[in-house]
Scaffold this active site. Sequence first.
Site, mmCIF file in Angstrom:
data_model
loop_
_atom_site.group_PDB
_atom_site.id
_atom_site.type_symbol
_atom_site.label_atom_id
_atom_site.label_comp_id
_atom_site.label_asym_id
_atom_site.label_seq_id
_atom_site.Cartn_x
_atom_site.Cartn_y
_atom_site.Cartn_z
ATOM 1 N N ILE A 69 0.837 -1.197 0.000
ATOM 2 C CA ILE A 69 0.000 0.000 0.000
ATOM 3 C C ILE A 69 0.866 1.239 0.000
ATOM 4 O O ILE A 69 1.169 1.801 1.034
ATOM 5 C CB ILE A 69 -0.964 0.006 1.189
ATOM 6 C CG1 ILE A 69 -1.797 1.269 1.187
ATOM 7 C CG2 ILE A 69 -0.314 -0.213 2.493
ATOM 8 C CD1 ILE A 69 -2.984 1.208 2.075
ATOM 9 N N ASN A 116 -5.582 -5.309 6.788
ATOM 10 C CA ASN A 116 -6.066 -6.359 5.899
ATOM 11 C C ASN A 116 -4.989 -7.445 5.849
ATOM 12 O O ASN A 116 -4.238 -7.569 4.882
ATOM 13 C CB ASN A 116 -6.337 -5.782 4.503
ATOM 14 C CG ASN A 116 -7.234 -6.662 3.668
ATOM 15 O OD1 ASN A 116 -7.600 -7.770 4.077
ATOM 16 N ND2 ASN A 116 -7.593 -6.178 2.491
ATOM 17 N N LEU A 138 -5.932 -1.580 -0.828
ATOM 18 C CA LEU A 138 -6.773 -2.066 0.268
ATOM 19 C C LEU A 138 -5.992 -2.782 1.363
ATOM 20 O O LEU A 138 -6.598 -3.499 2.157
ATOM 21 C CB LEU A 138 -7.837 -3.016 -0.290
ATOM 22 C CG LEU A 138 -8.932 -2.376 -1.156
ATOM 23 C CD1 LEU A 138 -9.779 -3.459 -1.809
ATOM 24 C CD2 LEU A 138 -9.802 -1.459 -0.311
ATOM 25 N N SER A 139 -4.704 -2.617 1.467
ATOM 26 C CA SER A 139 -3.947 -3.360 2.472
ATOM 27 C C SER A 139 -4.201 -2.858 3.892
ATOM 28 O O SER A 139 -3.835 -3.543 4.846
ATOM 29 C CB SER A 139 -2.451 -3.317 2.165
ATOM 30 O OG SER A 139 -1.952 -2.022 2.332
ATOM 31 N N MET A 140 -4.832 -1.688 4.049
ATOM 32 C CA MET A 140 -5.205 -1.204 5.388
ATOM 33 C C MET A 140 -6.722 -1.182 5.568
ATOM 34 O O MET A 140 -7.242 -0.556 6.493
ATOM 35 C CB MET A 140 -4.631 0.186 5.630
ATOM 36 C CG MET A 140 -3.180 0.186 6.067
ATOM 37 S SD MET A 140 -2.913 -0.593 7.676
ATOM 38 C CE MET A 140 -3.595 0.637 8.779
#
Length: 299
Positions: free
Chosen positions: A4, A261, A150-152
């Site tokens: 991200i 995520n 979308l990693s967080m």
Amino acid sequence: MTMIPLRNLSGTIGGMLILFLSLTFVHGFSSSHKTLISRMSPIHMRPIPLLPQQGQRSINIFSRFMSGKNSGNDDNNNNYKDVNKGAMGDWEDDDPNQNNKSNSKNPLEAFKAWIKSDEGRDDIQTYTLSLVIALLLRLTIIEPRYIPSLSMYPTFDVGDQLAVEKVTKRIRPFSRNEVVVFNPPDSFREIMMNNYGSNKKSKEALIKRIVAVEGDQVEVKGGKLYINGAKQDEPFTAEDAAYDFGPVTVPSGNVLVLGDNRNHSLDGHIWGFLPRENVIGRAVFIYWPPWRIGNEGMF
């Protein structure tokens, strides 16, 4: 798994907002004295001249009205000839060629004239000072950042723009569960170069959550995070981790960061610990889009 990166957005809403606030602040002080002077300046009224015939005609009409006589056609009765029919007065510009001169100026000449004017110099001074203040704010106090992946998730969604403050990292130690923006360590860059052949993306700033600080023992098992043997309550995560990690102890001068995520984040469980000096600042709140404003889940 996806990383991200946080791209620098000096030209986006956050950068413009900082510049706009600085511009407003400086312009307010620079223009206050002008406002005071303009309010104290007298207003010069220009009299409307009348032709002699018009003045005489007005007197005749007024006299007939007061005497009650029906004048009929004043022009015929008094042999009056209006030499300026339909006009309000004899208006003449001080400089009849002024409009032609102003219209003949091209944009470049108008710009040069503006620069040489007092107003132009004041405006340039205001804009320059505002830009300097905005850059100082961005470099030392706060800056905008943008979320592209979308990693967080669910704390941050794609397109969120957030403010990152850069002051407290110098005066307050980092704590668990804080969200930080940081420059990636060398181990992350090596993974990016070896697996993806990407040098540019390996230098982009990242955002993750601190899950452990120096001296903590960390372990991920059964999808849950354990710190010093205690299971952690993490309502901000998207799902349980599908991997095992540790146990490891965070070395001095480092922290361990993971993405919310967990199964879709290239984070510390892959590339290791993050040196504290790599941290740019703490994420404090989302300011865009409007329906996402707030700091829920950031602390």
